[in-house]
Design an enzyme around this catalytic site. Structure first.
Site, mmCIF file in Angstrom:
data_model
loop_
_atom_site.group_PDB
_atom_site.id
_atom_site.type_symbol
_atom_site.label_atom_id
_atom_site.label_comp_id
_atom_site.label_asym_id
_atom_site.label_seq_id
_atom_site.Cartn_x
_atom_site.Cartn_y
_atom_site.Cartn_z
ATOM 1 N N TYR A 293 0.861 -1.217 0.098
ATOM 2 C CA TYR A 293 -0.133 0.039 0.030
ATOM 3 C C TYR A 293 0.881 1.224 0.054
ATOM 4 O O TYR A 293 1.734 1.421 0.899
ATOM 5 C CB TYR A 293 -0.909 -0.016 1.449
ATOM 6 C CG TYR A 293 -2.118 0.873 1.097
ATOM 7 C CD1 TYR A 293 -3.297 0.423 0.707
ATOM 8 C CD2 TYR A 293 -2.012 2.232 1.627
ATOM 9 C CE1 TYR A 293 -4.583 1.168 0.784
ATOM 10 C CE2 TYR A 293 -3.258 3.053 1.652
ATOM 11 C CZ TYR A 293 -4.228 2.498 1.102
ATOM 12 O OH TYR A 293 -5.319 3.653 1.138
ATOM 13 N N TYR A 343 -6.215 5.485 -6.907
ATOM 14 C CA TYR A 343 -6.192 5.196 -5.479
ATOM 15 C C TYR A 343 -7.857 4.761 -5.095
ATOM 16 O O TYR A 343 -8.447 5.473 -4.915
ATOM 17 C CB TYR A 343 -5.851 6.602 -4.714
ATOM 18 C CG TYR A 343 -6.211 6.475 -3.222
ATOM 19 C CD1 TYR A 343 -5.416 5.763 -2.507
ATOM 20 C CD2 TYR A 343 -7.141 7.319 -2.807
ATOM 21 C CE1 TYR A 343 -5.447 5.819 -1.297
ATOM 22 C CE2 TYR A 343 -7.305 7.166 -1.357
ATOM 23 C CZ TYR A 343 -6.539 6.430 -0.357
ATOM 24 O OH TYR A 343 -6.643 6.437 0.868
#
Ligand SMILES: [Zn+2]
Lengths: 389, 126
Positions: A293, A343
């Site tokens: 991430y 995102y």
């Protein structure tokens, strides 16, 4: 390994997504429905086969609205996971647990938002007067955005291990080079150099430049989880859930965990990593590719350490562009990551790892047996190891 | 503000930097909360901090600019000599003169509408 182990019991049988954009032009609920339908179809199933739904506490699309739009008749399991992007892998963990425990047969995890064109994170303009309690310690001092929260946390790590902003730049370069060859990526055909990174403007000095911060996107992603047994009979090669973990540690806050003993790592990810290795009986050397991430680059270096790919404080030397790129020892974020592709709160990292397991990624890593994916960091978090059948 | 945090802001208005303390085991804690994580006692009082500490972390937020802040401004995580940490601003020092581990002391800044905030300045500042 005890009988209670989740390892190998469930699999990802379908993935779906909308296009990733800066302005979807439609509601978050519509994005959710489109991505769920795409995932169900990808799995070779019909919406009526779905009897479980999992999403983020932050998601605005109610489970019952999704079920009503998709025409789902009987839903037997629904749950939500908190802590923003820290929820992504956990939505698969919850789905896998539900399947393994017989609570449901087919569970869809979804996340859809207009994070760019709608309500942007860190935008407090709509929230004055209803500041959450934890923020009252920070807002009066101008510590208002996710970037600023992360930077204040990352600075002691930099100081202790001699890490500079230029070290973070290599993560951005790797991600953007992978995005450059992914047509779904916002930054398709737009790679960057270390010089570009170092000349981008400061967002929070001396930790984060513009190119250290992930983009904001509109879009939806959905993922179908069913039993490993059932997945075998469906059209797509299953991505077996070999390990799934959540993690949080003492004295944490949502994104402002400034009170822990030492701010020199991401202890929540340490919990996740230890659980993943124990549950899977694998080691970091068994992982062919990882999606780490990458909302902010410093936390990618810390994750490499917490997950055991290198020792504490060594990521700045270990994380070379060669090692983390396609053809290297541990290619990361092969779709371009959250920095380069989109995102979607980490859910597009899970779909990328599934494509790597299937052998259908645009930047395919050779001979992937096991792949690792993590959720949002600096918050209570989660992770998965997915494997080929 | 809630019943758990009221004392801190009341203290600040009187230029007193208060830290919550468990009356059973004497452990200090910040931010305030109802239960002691060490011994689980619910009873607590406060101690007045010396107002001295060190810069544990600091950053200079550049973007987005905030209309009510001068640019540049320094956000710091200060570790008090008593051991707890708090987020604050550093004032009375150029932003490029701040260093990690620097010794600082509290200074109370007054704003409109009765707001008082504890900020920090170098130990040897006038
Ligand atoms: Zn106590």
């Amino acid at each position: 390994m005890s009988d209670a182990n989740l390892s190998g019991r469930a699999a990802i049988a379908g993935i779906g997504q909308t296009e990733f954009s800066k302005e979807s032009g439609r509601t978050e609920l519509q994005l959710a429905c489109e991505s769920v339908l795409a995932a169900v179809r990808d799995a070779g199933l019909e919406p009526g086969d779905v009897d479980g739904l999992v999403t983020f506490t932050m998601d605005t699309s109610e489970e019952m609205e999704v079920a009503r739009n998709l025409g789902m008749r009987e839903v037997r399991f629904f749950s939500r996971v908190s802590y923003g992007g820290g929820a992504s892998a956990a939505t698969i963990a919850h789905a896998a647990m539900a399947v393994a425990a017989g609570m449901a047969d087919v569970v869809v995890s979804y996340r859809a938002f207009n994070e760019r064109s709608g309500n942007r994170f860190g935008n407090m303009s709509g929230r004055v007067g209803v500041l959450p309690l934890w923020l009252s310690w920070y807002a009066p001092y101008g510590l208002m955005t996710p970037a600023a929260w992360v930077a204040l946390y990352a600075r002691p790590y930099m100081e202790r291990y001699g890490v500079t902003n230029a070290d973070f730049g290599r993560i951005a370069v790797v991600d953007r080079s992978h995005a450059a060859t992914n047509p779904d990526a916002w930054f398709y055909e737009r790679p960057i150099t270390l010089e570009d990174h170092q000349s981008s403007r400061w967002i929070v000095e001396p930790v984060l430049r513009l190119l250290d911060c992930c983009q904001e996107s509109d879009g939806g992603v959905a993922i179908v989880v069913t039993s490993a047994e059932r997945a075998r009979d469906l059209p797509q090669p299953p991505a077996i859930v070999t390990a799934a973990a959540q993690g949080a540690t003492f004295d944490g806050e949502t994104m402002t965990s400034y009170y822990k003993d030492d701010l020199d790592g991401l202890p929540e990810m340490g919990v996740v990593g230890r659980t993943l290795w124990e549950q899977s009986a694998l080691t970091p050397a068994d992982v062919s590719t990882a999606f780490l991430y990458d909302h902010f680059t410093p936390f990618v270096l810390m994750q490499l350490e917490e997950l055991g790919f290198c020792a504490r404080g060594e990521a700045k030397d270990w994380a070379t562009i060669e090692r983390l790129s396609i053809g290297g020892e541990l290619p990361i974020n092969t779709s371009g990551g959250l920095l380069g592709e989109a995102y979607i709160h980490g859910m597009n990292g899970i779909t990328e790892v599934v494509r790597q397991i299937r052998g259908t990624a645009v930047n395919q890593v050779a001979d992937v047996e096991h792949a690792l994916v993590t959720a949002g960091t600096g918050v209570p978090t989660s992770g998965l190891i997915l494997s080929k059948l | 503000m809630t019943a758990d945090t009221q004392f801190f802001w009341d203290g600040v208005k009187k230029h007193r930097l208060l830290i919550q303390r468990c009356t059973a085991c004497r452990t200090l804690r910040h931010p305030p909360r109802p239960m002691c994580p060490t011994c689980h006692a619910l009873a607590w009082d406060t101690v007045e901090a010396s107002g001295r500490g060190t810069v544990y972390s600091f950053v200079i937020p550049r973007h987005p600019p905030l209309p009510w802040f001068p640019e540049p401004y320094v956000v710091a995580l200060v570790e008090l000599d008593e051991g707890t940490r708090l987020v604050t601003n550093l004032v009375g020092i150029p932003h490029d003169a701040v260093t990690m581990g620097m010794k600082v002391r509290v200074r109370y800044e007054h704003f409109d509408d009765d707001l008082v905030l504890p900020m920090f300045t170098p130990e040897d500042a006038p």
